[in-house]
Design a protein around this motif. Structure first.
Motif, PDB file in Angstrom:
ATOM      1  N   SER A  37      -5.741  -4.626 -18.419  1.00  0.00           N
ATOM      2  CA  SER A  37      -5.676  -3.457 -19.045  1.00  0.00           C
ATOM      3  C   SER A  37      -4.733  -2.588 -18.623  1.00  0.00           C
ATOM      4  O   SER A  37      -4.139  -2.703 -17.406  1.00  0.00           O
ATOM      5  N   LEU A  38      -4.465  -1.391 -19.173  1.00  0.00           N
ATOM      6  CA  LEU A  38      -3.475  -0.547 -18.971  1.00  0.00           C
ATOM      7  C   LEU A  38      -4.120   0.090 -17.630  1.00  0.00           C
ATOM      8  O   LEU A  38      -3.418   0.695 -16.784  1.00  0.00           O
ATOM      9  N   THR A  39      -5.515   0.340 -17.306  1.00  0.00           N
ATOM     10  CA  THR A  39      -5.937   1.021 -16.117  1.00  0.00           C
ATOM     11  C   THR A  39      -5.992   0.063 -14.916  1.00  0.00           C
ATOM     12  O   THR A  39      -6.069   0.500 -13.935  1.00  0.00           O
ATOM     13  N   SER A  40      -5.403  -1.239 -15.353  1.00  0.00           N
ATOM     14  CA  SER A  40      -5.178  -2.225 -14.108  1.00  0.00           C
ATOM     15  C   SER A  40      -3.915  -1.982 -13.345  1.00  0.00           C
ATOM     16  O   SER A  40      -3.913  -2.423 -12.223  1.00  0.00           O
ATOM     17  N   SER A  41      -3.248  -1.251 -13.913  1.00  0.00           N
ATOM     18  CA  SER A  41      -1.837  -0.946 -13.078  1.00  0.00           C
ATOM     19  C   SER A  41      -2.255  -0.084 -11.847  1.00  0.00           C
ATOM     20  O   SER A  41      -3.204   0.810 -11.757  1.00  0.00           O
ATOM     21  N   GLY A  42      -1.289  -0.204 -10.856  1.00  0.00           N
ATOM     22  CA  GLY A  42      -1.338   0.416  -9.743  1.00  0.00           C
ATOM     23  C   GLY A  42      -0.820   0.014  -8.296  1.00  0.00           C
ATOM     24  O   GLY A  42      -0.458  -1.249  -8.717  1.00  0.00           O
ATOM     25  N   THR A  43      -1.269   0.467  -7.327  1.00  0.00           N
ATOM     26  CA  THR A  43      -1.019  -0.231  -5.979  1.00  0.00           C
ATOM     27  C   THR A  43      -1.938  -1.051  -5.257  1.00  0.00           C
ATOM     28  O   THR A  43      -3.067  -0.292  -4.883  1.00  0.00           O
ATOM     29  N   TYR A  44      -1.730  -2.103  -5.224  1.00  0.00           N
ATOM     30  CA  TYR A  44      -2.624  -3.153  -4.275  1.00  0.00           C
ATOM     31  C   TYR A  44      -2.227  -3.352  -3.027  1.00  0.00           C
ATOM     32  O   TYR A  44      -1.032  -3.557  -2.829  1.00  0.00           O
ATOM     33  N   GLN A  45      -3.107  -3.318  -1.881  1.00  0.00           N
ATOM     34  CA  GLN A  45      -2.846  -3.683  -0.512  1.00  0.00           C
ATOM     35  C   GLN A  45      -3.732  -4.742  -0.055  1.00  0.00           C
ATOM     36  O   GLN A  45      -4.988  -4.985  -0.205  1.00  0.00           O
ATOM     37  N   CYS A  46      -2.835  -5.644   0.771  1.00  0.00           N
ATOM     38  CA  CYS A  46      -3.496  -6.733   1.252  1.00  0.00           C
ATOM     39  C   CYS A  46      -3.338  -6.515   2.770  1.00  0.00           C
ATOM     40  O   CYS A  46      -2.457  -6.236   3.535  1.00  0.00           O
ATOM     41  N   VAL A  47      -4.553  -6.771   3.505  1.00  0.00           N
ATOM     42  CA  VAL A  47      -4.836  -6.656   5.120  1.00  0.00           C
ATOM     43  C   VAL A  47      -5.084  -7.854   5.439  1.00  0.00           C
ATOM     44  O   VAL A  47      -6.342  -8.499   5.317  1.00  0.00           O
ATOM     45  N   ALA A  48      -4.121  -8.251   6.425  1.00  0.00           N
ATOM     46  CA  ALA A  48      -4.539  -9.880   7.241  1.00  0.00           C
ATOM     47  C   ALA A  48      -4.963  -9.191   8.516  1.00  0.00           C
ATOM     48  O   ALA A  48      -4.276  -8.338   9.340  1.00  0.00           O
ATOM     49  N   SER A  49      -6.244  -9.693   8.973  1.00  0.00           N
ATOM     50  CA  SER A  49      -6.631  -9.261  10.291  1.00  0.00           C
ATOM     51  C   SER A  49      -7.536 -10.513  10.927  1.00  0.00           C
ATOM     52  O   SER A  49      -7.790 -11.487  10.266  1.00  0.00           O
ATOM     53  N   ASN A  50      -7.384 -10.450  12.360  1.00  0.00           N
ATOM     54  CA  ASN A  50      -8.111 -11.411  12.943  1.00  0.00           C
ATOM     55  C   ASN A  50      -8.670 -10.455  14.478  1.00  0.00           C
ATOM     56  O   ASN A  50      -8.334  -9.352  14.547  1.00  0.00           O
TER      57      ASN A  50
END
Length: 327
Positions: A208-221
């Motif tokens: 939906s239009l509300t799905s728009s935005g900035t998404y962040q992926c964090v890789a960790s160990n």
């Protein structure tokens, strides 16, 4: 009788002790070893045998996923001398040199990701060949995740689905991935968001239009973490159709305007053109030759004169009748 059995037992015990002195026994840790990148690893190895002139020690390395038969030497000790070899020669050494006191521990400095693998401690002391003379140690060099790369695929319009992906080229142990949405926008409903922490993939459905935005992926160990960001823009397909129609109409109007302008200009240019004139030397299809024109003019004048001089018809008739009477 009892004394005889005691002597036999003592002899057998002495024989066992003598045979054990002829055996090579190598002892290494049973647990895998893990060390951070850049540090020094100590690979413990001890042995029991009677060191003689034929004593030899060799450390070798096997890359992950390859058989032991493909091992490559790191260093070896023979004839009282130590010989480092291979790509790790400048970073490998023995804890005790010479290793003749039962300790054959290896030191490896400035650990690198390529140092992860299997290490073999092999003691050879002919003629002591009868028991285990090989020790195996698994080493893992711990590496923090490298900066991940974020990517997107799928249909990013209202009602569509999109897949967000995240991957780090380095990291040991293998990184775990977690997607989060930044900002104050509401998080998509759980049913429309499926995340795989192992592969680093986030699937968004029923956008939906509300799905728009900035998404962040964090890789960790256990060694650290790194992240990347991705902007998702969801568009309304109906708005796209309206925009396409509007653009088509505008192009049509522009085309008609250009056509009308060209026609008007053509008409104006045509009116400005001068009328056709003929010079003395110009020839026309309907023109006659100069000589022919003069002769035609003379014949016309002569015919006209005759018509003017000829008597009327009644006069001619009267004269004719008079001549008849005279005769």
């Amino acid at each position: 009788m009892a004394m005889a059995w005691a002597l036999v037992g003592a002899f057998l015990c002495w024989s066992c002790l003598g045979l054990s002195g002829l055996a090579v026994e190598v002892t290494v840790p049973t647990e895998p070893l893990s060390m951070p990148m850049g540090k020094m690893a100590t690979l413990s190895c001890s042995y029991s045998t009677s060191v003689g002139d034929n004593f030899a020690l060799e450390w070798s390395f096997v890359q992950p996923g390859k058989p032991i038969s493909s091992s490559a030497p790191i260093l070896y000790f023979t004839n009282g001398h130590l010989y480092p070899t291979g790509s790790k020669a400048d970073r490998a050494s023995l804890l005790h040199n010479p290793p003749t006191g039962g300790v054959a521990t290896l030191k490896l400095t400035d650990l690198r990701p390529s140092d992860t693998g299997t290490y073999l401690c092999n003691v050879n002391n002919p003629p002591d060949f009868y028991t285990n003379g090989l020790g195996i140690i698994n080493l893992t060099v711990l590496v923090p995740p490298s900066h991940p790369i974020c990517s997107r695929s799928g249909q990013t319009s209202v009602g569509g689905s999109a897949a967000l992906r995240c991957s780090s080229s380095q990291g040991a142990p293998k990184p775990v991935y977690n997607w989060v949405r930044l900002g104050s926008s509401p998080t998509p409903p759980p049913g429309s968001m499926v995340q795989d922490e192992v592969s680093g993939q986030l699937i968004l459905t029923n956008l939906s239009l509300t799905s728009s935005g900035t998404y962040q992926c964090v890789a960790s160990n256990q060694m650290g973490s790194a992240s990347c960001e991705l902007i998702l823009s969801v568009t309304d397909s109906s708005e796209g159709r309206v925009a396409g129609t509007l653009i088509g109409v505008l192009l049509g109007v522009l085309l008609l305007s250009v056509t009308a302008f060209c026609l008007i200009r053509f008409q104006k240019e045509r009116k400005k053109e001068p009328k056709e004139t003929y010079g003395g030397s110009d020839l026309r299809e309907d023109a006659t030759a100069p000589g022919v024109s003069e002769q035609a003019s003379l014949r016309a004048s002569y015919s006209k004169g005759l018509l003017e001089k000829s008597p009327p018809a009644s006069t001619v008739t009267t004269t004719k009748s008079k001549l008849s009477m005279v005769v």
